[in-house]
Design an enzyme around this catalytic site. Structure first.
Site, PDB file in Angstrom:
ATOM      1  N   CYS A 116       4.135  -6.391  -2.215  1.00  0.00           N
ATOM      2  CA  CYS A 116       3.785  -5.157  -2.919  1.00  0.00           C
ATOM      3  C   CYS A 116       4.805  -4.051  -2.652  1.00  0.00           C
ATOM      4  CB  CYS A 116       2.357  -4.753  -2.540  1.00  0.00           C
ATOM      5  SG  CYS A 116       1.586  -3.595  -3.693  1.00  0.00           S
ATOM      6  N   HIS A 117       4.403  -2.958  -1.994  1.00  0.00           N
ATOM      7  CA  HIS A 117       5.316  -1.869  -1.677  1.00  0.00           C
ATOM      8  C   HIS A 117       6.094  -2.111  -0.378  1.00  0.00           C
ATOM      9  CE1 HIS A 117       2.753   0.044  -4.671  1.00  0.00           C
ATOM     10  NE2 HIS A 117       3.621   1.027  -4.760  1.00  0.00           N
ATOM     11  N   GLY A 129       0.834  -1.192   0.000  1.00  0.00           N
ATOM     12  CA  GLY A 129       0.000   0.000   0.000  1.00  0.00           C
ATOM     13  C   GLY A 129       0.868   1.240   0.000  1.00  0.00           C
ATOM     14  N   ARG A 130       0.287   2.359   0.429  1.00  0.00           N
ATOM     15  CA  ARG A 130       1.052   3.599   0.478  1.00  0.00           C
ATOM     16  C   ARG A 130       1.852   3.755   1.755  1.00  0.00           C
ATOM     17  NH1 ARG A 130      -1.864   8.561   0.382  1.00  0.00           N
ATOM     18  NH2 ARG A 130      -3.746   7.403  -0.068  1.00  0.00           N
ATOM     19  N   TYR A 155       5.945  -5.003  -5.884  1.00  0.00           N
ATOM     20  CA  TYR A 155       5.101  -4.441  -6.923  1.00  0.00           C
ATOM     21  C   TYR A 155       6.030  -3.973  -8.048  1.00  0.00           C
ATOM     22  CZ  TYR A 155       1.514  -1.783  -9.295  1.00  0.00           C
ATOM     23  OH  TYR A 155       0.643  -1.317 -10.246  1.00  0.00           O
ATOM     24  N   GLU A 170       5.959   3.868   2.057  1.00  0.00           N
ATOM     25  CA  GLU A 170       6.764   5.006   1.608  1.00  0.00           C
ATOM     26  C   GLU A 170       7.097   5.957   2.742  1.00  0.00           C
ATOM     27  OE1 GLU A 170       3.675   8.312  -0.176  1.00  0.00           O
ATOM     28  OE2 GLU A 170       4.126   6.576  -1.428  1.00  0.00           O
TER      29      GLU A 170
END
Length: 197
Positions: free
Chosen positions: A118-119, A88-89, A138, A92
């Site tokens: 993913c992330h 997800g976000r 990802y 980051e």
């Protein structure tokens, strides 16, 4: 063997990538503690749903509120047998917290099982634990993973204690490989007797 697992969370973590492993790992008997920097037990993180609809990248919509069941500042990585890093976000900005990076390094220094999807590998790259590894993420994170010294693979891959995958469609294989690395043995009960007519 029942494992005690730590799961890293943050606002706008991918909905499926936190909820599915959180519940699946508990369903097979493991204890899972979900934590987030600057939040406490009972607080929630907002999730994001990343959907794949034929565009060049995913579409993001608001997901559920996910309740944390532990406080990051009160847990000790040494007390845990494995780590789960959803995507997800959230990754980051989670990678900017020293306590997150130190936690990740602990699991690699002690060769404990780690699952990232993913992330999530963005956090592993920031922690400096991917050098010489083979892994996935990802596809848009491929450059970061490779810059961190990791050989990127298209799909789900296990490299020693590390299991990585590209996104939530990989859950069945990703979770199965993580359970293998954890040494989880799943025993099913006997089939129910046929009912008499």
């Amino acid at each position: 063997m029942t494992a005690k697992l730590l799961l890293l969370a943050g606002d706008f973590v991918e909905d499926y990538e936190i909820m599915v492993p959180f519940q699946a790992l508990q369903a097979v008997g493991h204890e899972v503690h979900a934590v987030c920097p600057e939040k406490e037990t009972g607080d929630t993180v907002k999730t994001a749903v990343h959907d794949f609809r034929g565009d060049q990248t995913y579409l993001e919509t608001r997901g559920h509120d996910f309740e944390l069941n532990a406080t990051m500042s009160e847990v000790a990585p040494a007390d845990y047998d494995g780590l789960v890093v959803p995507g997800g976000r959230a990754p980051e900005y989670l990678r900017t917290y020293d306590e997150v990076l130190e936690t990740v390094r602990h699991f690699f220094e002690h060769e404990k099982p780690v699952a990232a999807i993913c992330h999530g590998p963005q956090i592993l790259a920031a922690a400096g634990v991917l050098e010489g590894r083979t892994g996935s993420a990802y596809p848009a994170c491929r450059a970061e993973v490779e810059a961190a010294g990791c050989s990127w693979v298209d799909g789900v891959v296990t490299d020693g204690n590390l299991v990585t995958a590209q996104a939530w469609p990989d859950h069945p294989e990703w979770i199965a490989q993580f359970l293998d690395v954890l040494g989880t043995e799943i025993q099913h009960g006997a089939a129910p007797a046929a009912a008499d007519d």
